[in-house]
Design a protein around this motif. Structure first.
Motif, PDB file in Angstrom:
ATOM      1  N   CYS A 167      77.266 -13.781 -12.120  1.00  0.00           N
ATOM      2  CA  CYS A 167      76.858 -13.920 -13.526  1.00  0.00           C
ATOM      3  C   CYS A 167      75.574 -14.458 -13.878  1.00  0.00           C
ATOM      4  CB  CYS A 167      77.883 -14.577 -14.524  1.00  0.00           C
ATOM      5  SG  CYS A 167      79.605 -13.501 -14.377  1.00  0.00           S
ATOM      6  N   GLY A 168      74.589 -14.423 -12.749  1.00  0.00           N
ATOM      7  CA  GLY A 168      73.415 -15.041 -13.147  1.00  0.00           C
ATOM      8  C   GLY A 168      72.793 -13.951 -14.232  1.00  0.00           C
ATOM      9  N   GLY A 169      71.115 -14.214 -14.247  1.00  0.00           N
ATOM     10  CA  GLY A 169      70.475 -13.514 -15.094  1.00  0.00           C
ATOM     11  C   GLY A 169      70.550 -12.069 -14.794  1.00  0.00           C
ATOM     12  N   GLN A 170      70.304 -11.751 -13.693  1.00  0.00           N
ATOM     13  CA  GLN A 170      70.041 -10.267 -13.176  1.00  0.00           C
ATOM     14  C   GLN A 170      71.574  -9.573 -13.243  1.00  0.00           C
ATOM     15  OE1 GLN A 170      67.236  -8.767 -12.452  1.00  0.00           O
ATOM     16  NE2 GLN A 170      68.382  -6.913 -12.739  1.00  0.00           N
ATOM     17  N   GLY A 171      72.659 -10.231 -12.968  1.00  0.00           N
ATOM     18  CA  GLY A 171      73.942  -9.660 -12.910  1.00  0.00           C
ATOM     19  C   GLY A 171      74.409  -9.670 -14.559  1.00  0.00           C
ATOM     20  N   THR A 172      74.277 -10.518 -15.248  1.00  0.00           N
ATOM     21  CA  THR A 172      74.553 -10.446 -16.619  1.00  0.00           C
ATOM     22  C   THR A 172      73.686  -9.235 -17.284  1.00  0.00           C
ATOM     23  OG1 THR A 172      75.093 -12.779 -16.734  1.00  0.00           O
ATOM     24  CG2 THR A 172      74.819 -11.787 -18.898  1.00  0.00           C
ATOM     25  N   GLY A 173      72.618  -9.187 -16.987  1.00  0.00           N
ATOM     26  CA  GLY A 173      71.756  -7.998 -17.432  1.00  0.00           C
ATOM     27  C   GLY A 173      72.297  -6.577 -17.311  1.00  0.00           C
ATOM     28  N   ASP A 221      88.026  -0.027 -11.899  1.00  0.00           N
ATOM     29  CA  ASP A 221      87.262   1.086 -11.130  1.00  0.00           C
ATOM     30  C   ASP A 221      85.853   0.678 -10.655  1.00  0.00           C
ATOM     31  OD1 ASP A 221      89.316   3.015 -12.444  1.00  0.00           O
ATOM     32  OD2 ASP A 221      88.434   2.253 -14.197  1.00  0.00           O
ATOM     33  N   ALA A 222      85.073  -0.169 -11.318  1.00  0.00           N
ATOM     34  CA  ALA A 222      83.752  -0.385 -10.852  1.00  0.00           C
ATOM     35  C   ALA A 222      83.542  -1.704 -10.790  1.00  0.00           C
ATOM     36  CB  ALA A 222      82.863   0.475 -11.396  1.00  0.00           C
ATOM     37  N   ILE A 223      82.759  -2.115  -9.656  1.00  0.00           N
ATOM     38  CA  ILE A 223      82.131  -3.641  -9.611  1.00  0.00           C
ATOM     39  C   ILE A 223      80.618  -3.503  -9.771  1.00  0.00           C
ATOM     40  CG2 ILE A 223      81.968  -5.559  -8.037  1.00  0.00           C
ATOM     41  CD1 ILE A 223      84.760  -5.410  -8.962  1.00  0.00           C
ATOM     42  N   ILE A 224      80.069  -4.462 -10.413  1.00  0.00           N
ATOM     43  CA  ILE A 224      78.851  -4.773 -10.670  1.00  0.00           C
ATOM     44  C   ILE A 224      78.574  -6.197  -9.717  1.00  0.00           C
ATOM     45  CG2 ILE A 224      76.786  -5.412 -11.902  1.00  0.00           C
ATOM     46  CD1 ILE A 224      77.985  -3.627 -14.138  1.00  0.00           C
ATOM     47  N   CYS A 225      77.861  -6.084  -8.651  1.00  0.00           N
ATOM     48  CA  CYS A 225      77.675  -7.281  -7.810  1.00  0.00           C
ATOM     49  C   CYS A 225      76.152  -7.814  -8.243  1.00  0.00           C
ATOM     50  CB  CYS A 225      77.645  -6.998  -6.269  1.00  0.00           C
ATOM     51  SG  CYS A 225      77.526  -8.181  -5.407  1.00  0.00           S
ATOM     52  N   GLY A 226      76.198  -8.976  -8.839  1.00  0.00           N
ATOM     53  CA  GLY A 226      74.922  -9.697  -9.175  1.00  0.00           C
ATOM     54  C   GLY A 226      74.791 -10.856  -8.511  1.00  0.00           C
ATOM     55  N   THR A 227      75.419 -11.209  -7.448  1.00  0.00           N
ATOM     56  CA  THR A 227      75.420 -12.423  -6.614  1.00  0.00           C
ATOM     57  C   THR A 227      74.140 -12.583  -5.984  1.00  0.00           C
ATOM     58  OG1 THR A 227      76.155 -11.647  -4.623  1.00  0.00           O
ATOM     59  CG2 THR A 227      77.904 -12.272  -6.006  1.00  0.00           C
ATOM     60  N   GLY A 248      88.570   0.615  -2.898  1.00  0.00           N
ATOM     61  CA  GLY A 248      88.837   1.854  -3.745  1.00  0.00           C
ATOM     62  C   GLY A 248      87.824   1.856  -4.928  1.00  0.00           C
ATOM     63  N   LYS A 249      87.050   0.929  -5.229  1.00  0.00           N
ATOM     64  CA  LYS A 249      86.031   0.662  -6.365  1.00  0.00           C
ATOM     65  C   LYS A 249      84.825   1.028  -5.861  1.00  0.00           C
ATOM     66  CE  LYS A 249      88.819  -3.364  -7.706  1.00  0.00           C
ATOM     67  NZ  LYS A 249      89.916  -2.958  -6.749  1.00  0.00           N
ATOM     68  N   ASP A 250      84.010   1.669  -6.943  1.00  0.00           N
ATOM     69  CA  ASP A 250      82.707   1.984  -6.801  1.00  0.00           C
ATOM     70  C   ASP A 250      81.998   0.680  -7.088  1.00  0.00           C
ATOM     71  OD1 ASP A 250      83.110   4.612  -6.253  1.00  0.00           O
ATOM     72  OD2 ASP A 250      83.575   4.870  -8.527  1.00  0.00           O
ATOM     73  N   VAL A 251      80.774   0.535  -6.675  1.00  0.00           N
ATOM     74  CA  VAL A 251      79.786  -0.569  -6.602  1.00  0.00           C
ATOM     75  C   VAL A 251      78.465  -0.322  -7.189  1.00  0.00           C
ATOM     76  CG1 VAL A 251      79.052  -2.607  -5.391  1.00  0.00           C
ATOM     77  CG2 VAL A 251      81.354  -1.607  -4.895  1.00  0.00           C
ATOM     78  N   TYR A 252      78.076  -1.085  -8.061  1.00  0.00           N
ATOM     79  CA  TYR A 252      76.373  -1.278  -8.369  1.00  0.00           C
ATOM     80  C   TYR A 252      76.222  -2.611  -8.002  1.00  0.00           C
ATOM     81  CZ  TYR A 252      72.201  -1.411 -10.865  1.00  0.00           C
ATOM     82  OH  TYR A 252      70.759  -1.334 -11.199  1.00  0.00           O
ATOM     83  N   CYS A 253      75.247  -2.696  -6.836  1.00  0.00           N
ATOM     84  CA  CYS A 253      74.804  -3.788  -6.215  1.00  0.00           C
ATOM     85  C   CYS A 253      73.323  -4.221  -6.257  1.00  0.00           C
ATOM     86  CB  CYS A 253      75.203  -3.896  -4.633  1.00  0.00           C
ATOM     87  SG  CYS A 253      75.018  -5.559  -3.680  1.00  0.00           S
ATOM     88  N   GLU A 254      73.250  -5.448  -6.794  1.00  0.00           N
ATOM     89  CA  GLU A 254      71.641  -5.807  -7.060  1.00  0.00           C
ATOM     90  C   GLU A 254      70.756  -5.703  -5.582  1.00  0.00           C
ATOM     91  OE1 GLU A 254      69.139  -6.055  -8.656  1.00  0.00           O
ATOM     92  OE2 GLU A 254      70.302  -5.417 -10.364  1.00  0.00           O
TER      93      GLU A 254
END
Length: 465
Positions: A47-53, A111-117, A133-139
């Motif tokens: 949940c840093g700046g990029q992940g939160t955005g 259903d979906a993970i946003i990875c902003g680590t 089984g989840k879809d991923v948006y990864c930075e």
């Protein structure tokens, strides 16, 4: 996707696209008008700046049900920001907060993970999320090493899940126009692409201090070596810092916002801006697919503040160790030369036998661009290169979650490009030429360089396949 009507979801995201101008995050009323059980359930990890955005953009297309960070101050901020955003639309947020990502991945209702680590966590979290089984948006950068690229490519292939990398220039009309012009032959044969990614900041020696009380420092380090927390106020003074280029503040640490300048956690500007510009440059020269890449990497200029030993390891452990300035030449099998440099203007200069263009996030210029007024590209060029209607990058991810089509920035193209960046850093650290076989993904005749394709994982943080 749990209880998601894919056809109606895709129709709604297309409606949002029709209501927006490219480059500006759309209003969310169309997407949010759906009933809750028709929208994917999303969790943000990091949940840093990029992940939160990224998570803020995702609110238009799904319901945020969880946020997770090893720093409780970050997760609290993200939850509060999303709660306020939803309240403006008359919605009540139902967001759980976690400090261990495994608890999020274990939930079968997400259903979906946003990875902003931070970078060194990307592949482990993404791989485990995909396997659940989840879809991923990864930075970006997706990987810390070449070997991690093999790992995540294997997981994507085996699971069939959607993985979008956060290299948003693949959803930027300027860069798409540059690719189209290059591929159309209007520049002739491409001889050279110069990729300007700017220099890495340096720091003073940083003392060991107590880490913030809200931060789980051991878990932040994760797979990397066990080292103490360091911080120095004004630890980066005495140099010009450009925040818009990612240089950060004048304070220095080996944690939040400053991790990029430590090769233990990232690759400096080479894998930061390089993840964007090298990616587009390889697409421009048509060398961005599986089995494609450079044949030779040559370090032309290297200026370091921290020397490297014969194995390419930094010799000092109390200050930033990413090379300060550098120029690398990458030679490709089609005869194109890519110069990756810290010098000059941020962006990509493309030089062909018939013309040249320059592109970055603010402009696209050159005589071939001026010639478009009288000799425009075909009317469907943008839809053709993007494989559909151009939308904001996070929006593209959710379109693909619904349609199951390949996203704008898929694992195969990203790994091909980021491997060029990793190879460049290896060549810089060893200060010698590297010969690369992109098909077998091996470095020829150099045992030490080959050893740098992977790193040991700290016990308890291994990637299990």
């Amino acid at each position: 996707m749990s209880q998601v009507n894919r056809r109606r979801f895709l129709q709604s995201t297309s409606a949002v696209a029709a209501a927006t101008s490219f480059g500006v995050f759309p209003g969310t009323s169309l997407a949010r008008s759906q009933s809750p059980n028709e929208r994917p359930r999303i969790a943000l990890i990091g949940c840093g700046g990029q992940g939160t955005g990224d998570g803020r953009r995702a609110l238009a297309f799904g319901d945020m049900v969880a946020v997770c960070d090893v720093d409780t101050a970050h997760s609290a901020y993200a939850k509060a920001a999303y709660t306020r955003r939803l309240a403006r639309d008359g919605k009540v947020a139902q967001i759980e907060v976690y400090d261990d990502y495994r608890a999020v991945i274990d939930r079968d209702d997400i259903d979906a993970i946003i990875c902003g680590t931070v970078d060194h966590w990307h592949v482990k979290i993404a791989a485990e999320a995909l396997k659940s089984g989840k879809d991923v948006y990864c930075e970006k950068p997706l990987t810390l090493t070449i070997d991690e690229g093999r790992i995540i490519s294997k997981v994507v292939k085996e699971t069939g899940r959607i993985l979008q990398v956060g290299t948003q220039q693949r959803s930027d009309e300027r860069f798409l126009k540059a690719v189209t012009i290059a591929h159309s032959g209007r520049l002739g044969k491409i001889k050279k692409v110069t990729v300007g990614i700017n220099h890495n900041p340096f720091s003073k020696p940083l003392p060991v201090v107590a880490h913030p009380k809200t931060l789980n420092w051991d878990r932040w380090k994760g797979p990397t070596e066990d080292v103490p927390y360091r911080f120095l106020r004004n630890g980066k003074d005495g140099q010009k810092l450009v925040r818009t280029l990612g240089d950060g503040s004048v304070d220095a640490s080996n944690c939040h916002r400053e991790f990029r300048w430590w090769l233990q956690y990232s690759g400096g500007k080479m894998t930061d801006w390089g993840a964007h510009h090298v990616d587009m440059a390889q697409w421009i020269i048509d060398q961005c697919g599986p089995g494609q890449g450079p044949t030779t990497i040559k370090p032309v200029m290297v200026h370091t503040k921290v020397p490297f030993d014969e194995n390419g390891n930094p010799t000092l452990d109390d200050r930033y160790n990413a090379p300060h300035r550098f120029t690398v030449h990458a030679h490709f099998p089609n005869g194109a030369l890519m110069e990756i440099t810290s010098e000059g203007r941020n962006g990509i200069l493309v030089e062909g036998t018939k013309g040249r263009i320059f592109v970055n996030r603010g402009t696209i210029a050159g005589k071939p661009i001026e010639d478009l007024e009288n000799n425009p590209l075909p009317g469907d060029w943008l839809e053709d290169i993007y494989r559909g209607t151009l939308v904001e990058h996070v929006h593209n991810f959710f379109d693909c979650v619904a349609s199951r089509k390949r996203p704008a920035s898929d694992v195969w193209s990203h790994v091909s490009a980021i491997n060029t960046c990793h190879l460049s850093n290896i060549a810089i650290r060893l200060n010698r030429d590297i010969e690369w076989d992109a098909v077998s993904q091996t470095i020829k005749g150099d045992t030490k360089a080959n050893a740098m394709q992977s790193r040991d994982f700290r016990k308890g943080y291994e990637i299990e396949l």
